[in-house]
Structures are given as C-alpha cells and as structure tokens.
Write a protein that holds these residues in place. Structure first.
Motif, PDB file in Angstrom:
ATOM      1  N   ARG A 119       0.689  -1.226  -0.020  1.00 32.27           N
ATOM      2  CA  ARG A 119       0.004   0.012   0.022  1.00 32.27           C
ATOM      3  C   ARG A 119       0.913   1.311   0.120  1.00 32.27           C
ATOM      4  NH1 ARG A 119      -3.422   1.772   4.281  1.00 32.27           N
ATOM      5  NH2 ARG A 119      -2.140   0.614   5.564  1.00 32.27           N
ATOM      6  N   PHE A 120       0.392   2.250  -0.803  1.00 30.57           N
ATOM      7  CA  PHE A 120       1.095   3.434  -0.780  1.00 30.57           C
ATOM      8  C   PHE A 120       0.484   4.485  -0.587  1.00 30.57           C
ATOM      9  CE2 PHE A 120       3.725   0.336  -3.273  1.00 30.57           C
ATOM     10  CZ  PHE A 120       5.122   1.024  -2.955  1.00 30.57           C
ATOM     11  N   PHE A 121       0.829   5.784  -0.034  1.00 34.89           N
ATOM     12  CA  PHE A 121       0.179   7.235  -0.113  1.00 34.89           C
ATOM     13  C   PHE A 121       0.916   7.759  -1.367  1.00 34.89           C
ATOM     14  CE2 PHE A 121       0.066  11.479   0.342  1.00 34.89           C
ATOM     15  CZ  PHE A 121      -1.521  11.906   0.428  1.00 34.89           C
ATOM     16  N   VAL A 122      -0.038   8.041  -2.448  1.00 33.13           N
ATOM     17  CA  VAL A 122       0.555   8.589  -3.830  1.00 33.13           C
ATOM     18  C   VAL A 122      -0.029   9.984  -3.718  1.00 33.13           C
ATOM     19  CG1 VAL A 122       0.576   8.147  -6.242  1.00 33.13           C
ATOM     20  CG2 VAL A 122       0.362   6.269  -4.687  1.00 33.13           C
ATOM     21  N   LEU A 123       0.894  10.730  -4.327  1.00 38.27           N
ATOM     22  CA  LEU A 123       0.690  12.322  -4.770  1.00 38.27           C
ATOM     23  C   LEU A 123       1.109  12.657  -6.067  1.00 38.27           C
ATOM     24  CD1 LEU A 123       1.454  14.506  -1.701  1.00 38.27           C
ATOM     25  CD2 LEU A 123      -0.613  14.179  -2.515  1.00 38.27           C
ATOM     26  N   ASP A 124       0.038  12.914  -6.996  1.00 35.57           N
ATOM     27  CA  ASP A 124       0.620  13.423  -8.251  1.00 35.57           C
ATOM     28  C   ASP A 124       1.721  14.593  -8.210  1.00 35.57           C
ATOM     29  OD1 ASP A 124      -1.080  11.815  -9.577  1.00 35.57           O
ATOM     30  OD2 ASP A 124      -2.602  13.233  -9.713  1.00 35.57           O
ATOM     31  N   ALA A 125       2.813  14.415  -8.906  1.00 31.03           N
ATOM     32  CA  ALA A 125       3.776  15.436  -8.935  1.00 31.03           C
ATOM     33  C   ALA A 125       3.514  17.024  -8.887  1.00 31.03           C
ATOM     34  CB  ALA A 125       4.880  15.148 -10.190  1.00 31.03           C
TER      35      ALA A 125
END
Length: 497
Positions: A119-125
């Motif tokens: 599982r990851f927390f993801v932010l667009d660049a």
C-alpha cells in the motif's frame, strides 16, 4: 480485460485515513487541516508485485510506502543493480524533486519494483510541488539554494580542476616538445657547417686533384655511404667501442689527422676497416693529402646523413606529440564518436609522460580485439588523466603502472593499476565522494574521482570501482559497447528520485 481495467486492478484505490498518515514520519508534524488536505488531494493505492516506475521515464508521482516492500534499482553498464530493498513504513521515492519545477529535468532517476502486494500514499507530481511550495516556502528556498549552490560549486571547482590539469599537461607537453625542437635546431646548425665543408672539398676536387675515374669512384662511394647510414646496424656500446678502436688505429696508421674523432661517425654509419681498405685501394698512388681529403669528403657525407636523420627523428617526434595532443583534446573531432579506446589511452600516456617519469615502468596489456567504443572521447581522456595521475602520485616516482583492457559482457573494461601502498579500507567507500581526498592539504581538491564517476556513470551509463590492497590498486572502468551513435549530453544528476 483491457489495459485500463488491468491498470485499475493493479492500482486499487483505498480510503485515505489522516490518522494513518500521521503515523508516517514524513507527515507526523502536520496539522489536522494539512492531513485532511493530503487525503483530499492524494490517494492510497494497493499495488500488486511488479514494476511501478522505470528509470528515465517522466516523474509523475511521489510514493510513500505504508505497508509492503519495495526494491529500488539503477542501471549500471547495461545491468540493473539493486540499490535498496526496504519494508520501512514511510520510505519514499518517485518525483520528490518536483518542488523545483522545470528548473531541472523531471525524470525518475531509478526504477522501483513492488516485491509483494503493497500500500502506498500517492501524490501526483504537480500536487506534491504545490503543497511543498505552499506549506514550506522557506524550506523550498533553502533546498533549492543548497541544490543549485552545490551544483554550481561543483561545476566551478570541477572547471578549476580541469584547468589545473590542463596547465600541468601543457607544461609537460612544452617540455616534451622542447627536447626534439632543440635537437633539430642543433642538428640544423651542424648540418650547415658540414655542407660548408663539403663545398670546400668540392672546390678542391674542381682544381683537378682527382683523376676523373677516381672522382667517379668517390661519387659512387659517397652514394654507398649515404645508403649505408639508413641501414646501419644497432651495436651495443661494447661493440661500438671495439669498432671505433680498430678504425681509429687504421686511420692513424694511414696518417689521417684527427682520425680518432672521425672513427665514431664511420662506426655509427655501419662501416668497418674493410670498407676503408676499399677506399684506400681506389686512391692508391694518389698523394696522401688527396686520400685524406677523400676520407673527410666521405665523413662529411656520413655526418650530413646522420644529421638529417636526427632532424627527421626530431620533427617526427614533434609531429607525434602534436598528434597525441590533438587526439587527447579531441578538438578537431565530434564530441560523441566511436573510437579505439587504446588510442585515447596512448595519447593520455604521451601527455603525462613527463609526470610519469623514468622511475615508473608502464605496462600495457591491451586486448587489441576489443571493439571500438561509442563515447565522449575528450571526457574519457579526462578520466584516464585523473586515474593515471592518482596512480603516479601514489607510487611517489617508483613502481609499475599497468594499463589493461578486455572485453566483458558487452562492455569495454579498462583497468589502471599501480603498485603503491593502497587505499586505506576506511577510505575506499568514499573515494568517489566530492571533495574527499587522501592527499595532504593543498595537493588535491577531491574532485578528480567525482568528475570521473560522473563522466563514466552519468554520461556513459558505465561503471567505475576500485579494488585496492598494498602493492596492487586497480581502478576498473566499464563502458557499454552498445549505445546510440549520437546522443545529447546526459542531464546533470540532481538527487535520488
């Protein structure tokens, strides 16, 4: 299942919990409002085992590990090398340089794989960049200043390092050029004197002191003498001394004034007593002065040929040095080309010959079957200069410098070894760090190996490492043999993404 469905299956979105984000060290100091904004603008994803992003692709997302395990790799010499494998909660990777924006090229500097479902927390660049600039403007300015400041400092000191190396090489080249140039000047002056002497003897011949048939024989002997100089045998000092004694005695017996000074010239040209006997027989019955004049005429011929050979050797040496300098600088060639790596190594050895000195034996173990290498030749010459210079310094003027090449796994391998005391174990892991040096204060900037690393790894996609023990230190460079025949300069590495 189409590709969109497969991507959705692989990246399953989950609910974002602000409290869970607070448990990650990156976010533990954020306010409730900031955590809420992160959850609103970011997302939690479950990613199946496999590739997440690849080195060199556009950096589009910033990933923070919440559960699972990741593996980070980099390309070296055409092979993927594992750099990190971790299950640490909060470990991050991806587009973390996005906050700098388009001031640097935004690509992934490594490859990330998931080894098990994670599982990851993801932010667009763009979102990550906006949040960084809005929430931490002062930190962003400090980070930008540190990043560009360090890069500019490294560039300026690197340029100074190159200029210092160029100054040292120029001094060595000047010295190397001066020797053959001075020899050519001396030989030209001597040649002028011999030609004047030959004119004097020619005037004597014109006065009719030689019979026509004798003159014809002398001209034939002169041509024979000139031809003999070109094919004179190599004699040991002992052999030459013995022949000089014999010829000196013969000339003295035949009343040739200063014959002992003429003997070395005849010996150097490859003549012996038998040849002088032939000359004597040709002029038998002539006055002794005529015979002595003939001997001196032939001696002038020999000296003239020897001096012309010296001039030819000196000018050839100068031409070779100039060619080596052009090969080294690559100033008349394209930046990126396919070359014989041995030509680059040889030109660097010529440029550094004075610094290497007579106390160091240079051993070349070249694999001449090695294919040509696609490369930035001038920059590789800088690598060879740094490595050879360090090796020479380590040996303090005495030892063996070994340059070895071989073909290994679609790479050209170059080893530069020395017989110095070796690199201390504690320093081996740091030799490629900028500003790290084992030389005393004032004798090294600590950038030579850092520059070499950047040229080999960043510019050529190769690899460089060191193996060292007392009496045997080897820097090993691997360069891929399969690269495009024309590329642009690689972007400056700005940090791990």
């Amino acid at each position: 299942m189409n590709s969109t469905d497969a991507e959705a299956d692989r990246h399953s979105r989950l609910v974002c919990d602000p409290d869970e984000l607070r448990s990650l060290f990156l976010f533990e100091k954020l306010t409730d409002a900031q955590l809420e904004e992160l959850c609103r603008d970011g997302r939690v994803e479950t990613i199946a085992p496999g590739l997440v992003f690849r080195e060199g692709d556009p950096a589009t997302c910033f990933y923070v590990l919440m559960d699972g395990e990741v593996r980070l790799t980099k390309i070296s010499s055409g092979a993927e090398i594992e750099m990190v494998r971790t299950d640490h909660h909060g470990a991050y990777s991806g587009a973390w340089m996005a906050y700098i924006g388009d001031k640097v090229e935004q690509t992934y500097s490594g490859t990330m794989y998931v080894t098990r479902e994670s599982r990851f927390f993801v932010l667009d660049a763009p979102t990550f960049a906006r949040i960084m600039n809005e929430w931490f403007p002062m930190a962003v300015h400090l980070l930008e200043g540190a990043f560009f400041g360090n890069r500019n400092t490294n560039a300026r000191i690197g340029e100074r390092e190159r200029l210092l190396a160029l100054g040292s090489l120029s001094a060595g080249l000047t010295h190397e050029l001066n020797n053959p140039a001075a020899a050519a000047v001396r030989a030209t002056s001597g040649l002028r004197e011999r030609v004047a002497g030959m004119r004097h003897k020619l005037a004597m011949m014109a006065e009719g002191k030689f019979q026509p048939e004798v003159l014809v024989t002398l001209v034939r002997l002169q041509e024979e003498a000139a031809a003999q100089v070109a094919k004179a045998p190599e004699l040991t000092p002992m052999e030459a001394a013995d022949r000089e004694d014999l010829l000196g005695e013969w000339l003295e017996e035949h009343e040739i004034a200063d014959g002992w000074n003429l003997a070395p010239n005849f010996v150097q040209a490859g003549f012996d007593v038998d040849w002088l006997e032939r000359v004597w027989g040709t002029l038998e019955g002539c006055p002794n002065k005529v015979f002595e004049g003939a001997i001196r005429w032939l001696n002038y011929t020999i000296e003239t040929e020897l001096l012309m050979n010296e001039i030819s050797d000196s000018t050839t040496r100068i031409s070779s040095l100039v060619d080596a300098a052009k090969q080294y600088s690559q100033m008349d060639r394209a930046p990126f080309q396919v070359v014989d790596i041995h030509d680059l190594l040889d030109s660097t050895l010529v440029m550094l010959s004075r610094k290497i000195g007579d106390g160091i034996t240079v051993v070349k173990e070249y694999d001449r079957a090695l294919p040509q290498v696609p490369c930035y030749a001038a920059e590789l010459n800088q690598v060879w200069t740094n490595l050879i210079d360090n090796a020479v310094y380590a040996m303090h003027g005495e030892g063996r410098l070994t340059i070895r090449t071989r073909h290994e796994n679609d790479c050209a391998v170059v080893e530069i070894g020395d017989t110095g005391p070796g690199i201390p174990e504690a320093a081996r892991g740091r030799v490629f760090e900028p500003f790290f040096t084992t030389k005393p204060m004032g004798e090294g900037t600590g950038l030579g190996l850092d520059i070499s690393f950047r040229i080999v790894v960043n510019k050529h996609g190769g690899d460089i490492h060191v193996d060292s023990q007392p009496g045997d230190t080897r820097f090993i460079v691997r360069l891929p043999l399969n690269r495009p025949d024309d590329t642009g300069a690689a972007p400056e590495a700005g940090g791990q993404q």
